[in-house]
Design an enzyme around this catalytic site. Structure first.
Site, PDB file in Angstrom:
ATOM      1  N   GLY A   1      -1.186   3.227  -3.931  1.00 31.70           N
ATOM      2  CA  GLY A   1      -0.715   4.592  -3.364  1.00 31.70           C
ATOM      3  C   GLY A   1      -0.750   5.641  -4.198  1.00 31.70           C
ATOM      4  O   GLY A   1       0.077   6.378  -4.336  1.00 31.70           O
TER       5      GLY A   1
ATOM      6  N   LYS B   1      11.839  -2.635   3.145  1.00 25.76           N
ATOM      7  CA  LYS B   1      12.104  -2.449   2.051  1.00 25.76           C
ATOM      8  C   LYS B   1      13.114  -3.625   1.316  1.00 25.76           C
ATOM      9  O   LYS B   1      12.983  -3.836   0.026  1.00 25.76           O
ATOM     10  CB  LYS B   1      12.867  -1.362   1.771  1.00 25.76           C
ATOM     11  CG  LYS B   1      11.506  -0.142   1.846  1.00 25.76           C
ATOM     12  CD  LYS B   1      10.587  -0.235   0.875  1.00 25.76           C
ATOM     13  CE  LYS B   1       9.402   0.916   0.920  1.00 25.76           C
ATOM     14  NZ  LYS B   1       8.427   0.823  -0.303  1.00 25.76           N
TER      15      LYS B   1
ATOM     16  N   GLY C   1      16.366   7.394  -3.704  1.00 19.27           N
ATOM     17  CA  GLY C   1      16.749   7.933  -2.736  1.00 19.27           C
ATOM     18  C   GLY C   1      15.548   8.990  -1.955  1.00 19.27           C
ATOM     19  O   GLY C   1      14.301   8.792  -2.029  1.00 19.27           O
TER      20      GLY C   1
ATOM     21  N   GLY D   1       2.155  11.844  -3.471  1.00 18.57           N
ATOM     22  CA  GLY D   1       3.481  11.743  -3.954  1.00 18.57           C
ATOM     23  C   GLY D   1       3.860  10.808  -5.344  1.00 18.57           C
ATOM     24  O   GLY D   1       3.341  11.122  -6.132  1.00 18.57           O
TER      25      GLY D   1
ATOM     26  N   ASP E   1      -7.460  -0.681   1.983  1.00 18.28           N
ATOM     27  CA  ASP E   1      -6.175  -0.659   2.757  1.00 18.28           C
ATOM     28  C   ASP E   1      -5.298  -1.839   2.058  1.00 18.28           C
ATOM     29  O   ASP E   1      -5.855  -3.240   2.284  1.00 18.28           O
ATOM     30  CB  ASP E   1      -6.504  -0.622   4.223  1.00 18.28           C
ATOM     31  CG  ASP E   1      -5.279  -0.667   5.152  1.00 18.28           C
ATOM     32  OD1 ASP E   1      -4.189  -1.023   4.691  1.00 18.28           O
ATOM     33  OD2 ASP E   1      -5.295  -0.005   6.105  1.00 18.28           O
TER      34      ASP E   1
ATOM     35  N   PHE F   1       5.808  11.710   2.668  1.00 18.72           N
ATOM     36  CA  PHE F   1       6.664  10.412   3.211  1.00 18.72           C
ATOM     37  C   PHE F   1       7.045  10.728   4.590  1.00 18.72           C
ATOM     38  O   PHE F   1       6.635  10.024   5.721  1.00 18.72           O
ATOM     39  CB  PHE F   1       7.708  10.055   2.316  1.00 18.72           C
ATOM     40  CG  PHE F   1       8.499   8.877   2.752  1.00 18.72           C
ATOM     41  CD1 PHE F   1       8.188   7.599   2.719  1.00 18.72           C
ATOM     42  CD2 PHE F   1       9.738   9.150   3.644  1.00 18.72           C
ATOM     43  CE1 PHE F   1       8.870   6.599   3.289  1.00 18.72           C
ATOM     44  CE2 PHE F   1      10.355   8.053   4.263  1.00 18.72           C
ATOM     45  CZ  PHE F   1      10.160   6.898   3.968  1.00 18.72           C
TER      46      PHE F   1
ATOM     47  N   TYR G   1      11.905  -0.176   8.752  1.00 16.19           N
ATOM     48  CA  TYR G   1      11.635   0.390   7.446  1.00 16.19           C
ATOM     49  C   TYR G   1      12.601  -0.476   6.438  1.00 16.19           C
ATOM     50  O   TYR G   1      12.197  -0.854   5.488  1.00 16.19           O
ATOM     51  CB  TYR G   1      11.565   1.985   7.411  1.00 16.19           C
ATOM     52  CG  TYR G   1      11.100   2.399   6.048  1.00 16.19           C
ATOM     53  CD1 TYR G   1       9.956   2.121   5.457  1.00 16.19           C
ATOM     54  CD2 TYR G   1      12.293   2.869   5.190  1.00 16.19           C
ATOM     55  CE1 TYR G   1       9.825   2.672   4.066  1.00 16.19           C
ATOM     56  CE2 TYR G   1      11.922   3.378   3.957  1.00 16.19           C
ATOM     57  CZ  TYR G   1      10.789   3.273   3.410  1.00 16.19           C
ATOM     58  OH  TYR G   1      10.633   3.823   2.271  1.00 16.19           O
TER      59      TYR G   1
ATOM     60  N   THR H   1      -2.723   8.193  -4.174  1.00 17.83           N
ATOM     61  CA  THR H   1      -3.727   9.184  -3.352  1.00 17.83           C
ATOM     62  C   THR H   1      -2.332  10.408  -3.199  1.00 17.83           C
ATOM     63  O   THR H   1      -2.689  11.757  -2.622  1.00 17.83           O
ATOM     64  CB  THR H   1      -4.083   9.068  -2.133  1.00 17.83           C
ATOM     65  OG1 THR H   1      -3.301   8.451  -1.366  1.00 17.83           O
ATOM     66  CG2 THR H   1      -5.210   8.190  -2.349  1.00 17.83           C
TER      67      THR H   1
END
Ligand code: NDP
Ligand code: 8X3
Length: 250
Positions: A10, A154, A181, A14, A57, A187, A150, A12
């Site tokens: 991930g 997590k 948080g 954030g 992926d 996102f 979600y 790419t």
């Protein structure tokens, strides 16, 4: 971290993007992963130096193993794995939620993270050292309205991390998770399927964490002495008390 090899999923966007930059500054050699090849190339250009890009992926088991097992010898000895790839898709009650959103979250956030871990592990086991940091979330610790899948995904990351730490304990491999948080990244754009107005509201008046602040905490988890494991770190904006109590500015 100098000359250590870190694989970041991930990367790419954030938190993954910011972690790549932070680790590069600390002298790590980076394997950067994500689906958007053009974004990986943009990041590589911004960072420069010795990098390896892998576009796959995480939900595609075969692609995950082919990409990681196919690394050239000089990139195979991964010291640090940052399992960051993941997203929320939708914010809906169970009774009306879209099943494709559920698949994307369970297959990506949970199974994808497990596949990447399993693909990287043999080499860490041979070396009897290494570190794995998983991106959980405050959503792993508390469930909030309309977030059940979600949050479940997590929570699975949280428990997988704990189990992995037990299994790898005899091998000297460090395992931990970080649970942020609200962090202002792509996102919420992804969660709300490109509805930017709705995405923006999530971060209004909350002084959300930046991706760089989370990356700095991840750097800390790596840079503590090797005999220290930061097993579980919850990091919140000061205005956020938990998953649903927020002291927003008017
Ligand atoms: P972004 O949407 O900005 O980044 C998500 C990253 O994950 C992108 O690089 C994306 O790359 C990658 N990704 C998503 N799905 C897949 C997939 N199936 N295969 C490969 N890569 C994938 O979000 P964040 O940076 O905020 O999120 C990073 C992690 O942090 C996630 O696990 C998220 O759940 C977690 N987190 C985020 C918080 C927040 O408030 N933002 C708070 C707590 C945790 P690409 O699309 O190119 O594949
Ligand atoms: C992302 C944080 O609170 O939007 O994991 O679920 S939250």
């Amino acid at each position: 971290m100098k000359n250590k090899i870190a694989l970041i999923t991930g990367a790419t966007s954030g938190i993954g993007w910011a972690t790549a930059k932070t680790f590069a500054q600390a002298g790590a050699r980076l394997i950067l992963c994500g689906r958007r090849k053009e974004k990986l190339e943009e990041l590589a250009k911004a960072i420069g130096g010795d990098l390896k890009l892998l576009a796959f992926d995480v939900r595609e088991k075969k692609a995950v193993f082919e990409a990681i097992e196919g690394l050239p010898n000089e990139w195979k000895s991964i010291d640090i794995l940052i399992n960051n790839a993941g997203n929320a898709h939708g914010l809906d009650p169970v009774q009306t939620a879209n099943l494709d959103d559920w698949d994307a979250m369970i297959d990506g956030n949970v199974k994808g993270l497990m596949y990447v871990t399993k693909a990287v592990l043999p080499q860490m086991i041979r070396a009897k050292k290494g570190q794995i940091i998983n991106l959980g979330s405050i959503a792993a610790k508390e469930v909030y309205p309309n977030g059940s899948i979600y949050c479940s995904s997590k929570a699975a990351v949280d428990f997988f991390t704990r189990g992995l730490r037990i299994d790898l304990n005899p091998l000297g491999i460090r395992v931990g998770a970080i649970h942020p948080g609200l962090v202002e990244t792509e996102f919420s754009d992804v969660r709300f399927k490109g509805d930017q107005e709705r995405a923006k509201k999530v971060y209004q008046g909350i002084e959300a964490l930046s991706a760089e602040e989370v990356a700095d905490a991840i750097r800390y988890m790596v840079q503590v002495p090797e005999k220290v494991t930061i097993a579980d770190m919850v990091i919140l904006p000061t205005r956020q008390a938990n998953a649903y109590v927020n002291n927003r500015m008017p």
